[in-house]
Scaffold this active site. Structure first.
Site, PDB file in Angstrom:
ATOM      1  N   HIS A 101      31.003 -41.620  -8.378  1.00  0.00           N
ATOM      2  CA  HIS A 101      31.679 -41.005  -9.525  1.00  0.00           C
ATOM      3  C   HIS A 101      31.083 -41.530 -10.830  1.00  0.00           C
ATOM      4  O   HIS A 101      30.742 -42.703 -10.937  1.00  0.00           O
ATOM      5  CB  HIS A 101      33.186 -41.285  -9.479  1.00  0.00           C
ATOM      6  CG  HIS A 101      33.908 -40.351  -8.575  1.00  0.00           C
ATOM      7  ND1 HIS A 101      34.565 -39.235  -9.024  1.00  0.00           N
ATOM      8  CD2 HIS A 101      34.038 -40.346  -7.234  1.00  0.00           C
ATOM      9  CE1 HIS A 101      35.076 -38.593  -8.002  1.00  0.00           C
ATOM     10  NE2 HIS A 101      34.765 -39.247  -6.894  1.00  0.00           N
ATOM     11  N   ALA A 110      33.383 -30.170 -16.390  1.00  0.00           N
ATOM     12  CA  ALA A 110      34.578 -29.390 -16.713  1.00  0.00           C
ATOM     13  C   ALA A 110      35.816 -30.275 -16.731  1.00  0.00           C
ATOM     14  O   ALA A 110      36.681 -30.134 -17.609  1.00  0.00           O
ATOM     15  CB  ALA A 110      34.750 -28.251 -15.710  1.00  0.00           C
ATOM     16  N   GLU A 111      35.920 -31.187 -15.766  1.00  0.00           N
ATOM     17  CA  GLU A 111      37.090 -32.063 -15.688  1.00  0.00           C
ATOM     18  C   GLU A 111      37.177 -32.962 -16.922  1.00  0.00           C
ATOM     19  O   GLU A 111      38.246 -33.101 -17.526  1.00  0.00           O
ATOM     20  CB  GLU A 111      37.027 -32.895 -14.402  1.00  0.00           C
ATOM     21  CG  GLU A 111      37.249 -32.048 -13.153  1.00  0.00           C
ATOM     22  CD  GLU A 111      36.707 -32.650 -11.866  1.00  0.00           C
ATOM     23  OE1 GLU A 111      36.820 -31.983 -10.829  1.00  0.00           O
ATOM     24  OE2 GLU A 111      36.148 -33.768 -11.895  1.00  0.00           O
ATOM     25  N   VAL A 159      41.674 -36.289 -14.133  1.00  0.00           N
ATOM     26  CA  VAL A 159      41.964 -36.087 -15.551  1.00  0.00           C
ATOM     27  C   VAL A 159      42.678 -34.773 -15.866  1.00  0.00           C
ATOM     28  O   VAL A 159      43.190 -34.617 -16.971  1.00  0.00           O
ATOM     29  CB  VAL A 159      40.683 -36.201 -16.425  1.00  0.00           C
ATOM     30  CG1 VAL A 159      40.051 -37.565 -16.282  1.00  0.00           C
ATOM     31  CG2 VAL A 159      39.700 -35.102 -16.099  1.00  0.00           C
TER      32      VAL A 159
END
Length: 167
Positions: free
Chosen positions: A62, A81-82, A118
């Site tokens: 990540h 996008a997140e 998120v």
């Protein structure tokens, strides 16, 4: 392309850069049907059955929140996008410096980046969680990060397989 290869191609990135999770989940996921809930359950079971070093590798795959990869535009489409949904692509210089300092302290302490799903959070929510979780024990934070990875996977699957919001 075999059905297994197609499954891994489609779902291999749900757990960040970790296609082994989808490879191991294939039999269970396809036996129960390709709904977001079934695939999520099978992927999580495969992830949790992984060796601690394999699960750690998933955590380490990540990216940092608002980190170097984000600035360089080198995140996966999902991660981009997140992070953008939480406003992490629009930080002030002061906010960016705070994220950078927390990312460095967290990674130094735990050996993997801070991970949080998120979606639905603001940058302030994320900073609050960051500051609270950095005081956790290594074991507690490893479990918390794994749970967050599974939550991220659920959210990604819900966007890939619409109509199954209970995943």
């Amino acid at each position: 392309m075999s059905d297994r290869d197609a499954f891994v191609s489609r779902f291999g990135g749900v757990f960040e850069h970790s296609p082994w999770v989808a490879e191991r989940a294939y039999d269970r996921a396809t036996a129960t049907g390709l709904s977001a809930g079934n695939v999520h359950s099978a992927l999580c079971q495969a992830f949790r059955a992984g060796l601690p070093r394999e699960r750690l590798a998933v955590l380490r795959a990540h990216p940092d929140l608002a980190g170097k990869l984000a600035i360089a535009g080198k995140l996966t489409a999902d991660s981009t996008a997140e992070q953008a949904s939480a406003g992490l692509d629009r930080l002030s210089a002061e906010e960016h410096a705070r994220f950078t300092a927390l990312n460095e302290a967290y990674t130094q302490k735990f050996g993997f980046p801070f991970i949080i799903a998120v979606k639905g959070l603001t940058k302030n929510d994320i900073l609050t969680a960051f500051e609270r979780r950095i005081d956790n024990s290594t074991e507690e934070e490893f479990e918390t990060a794994c749970a967050q990875v599974e939550k991220i996977a659920r959210l990604r699957l819900q966007s890939m397989l619409p109509g199954d919001e209970n995943a």
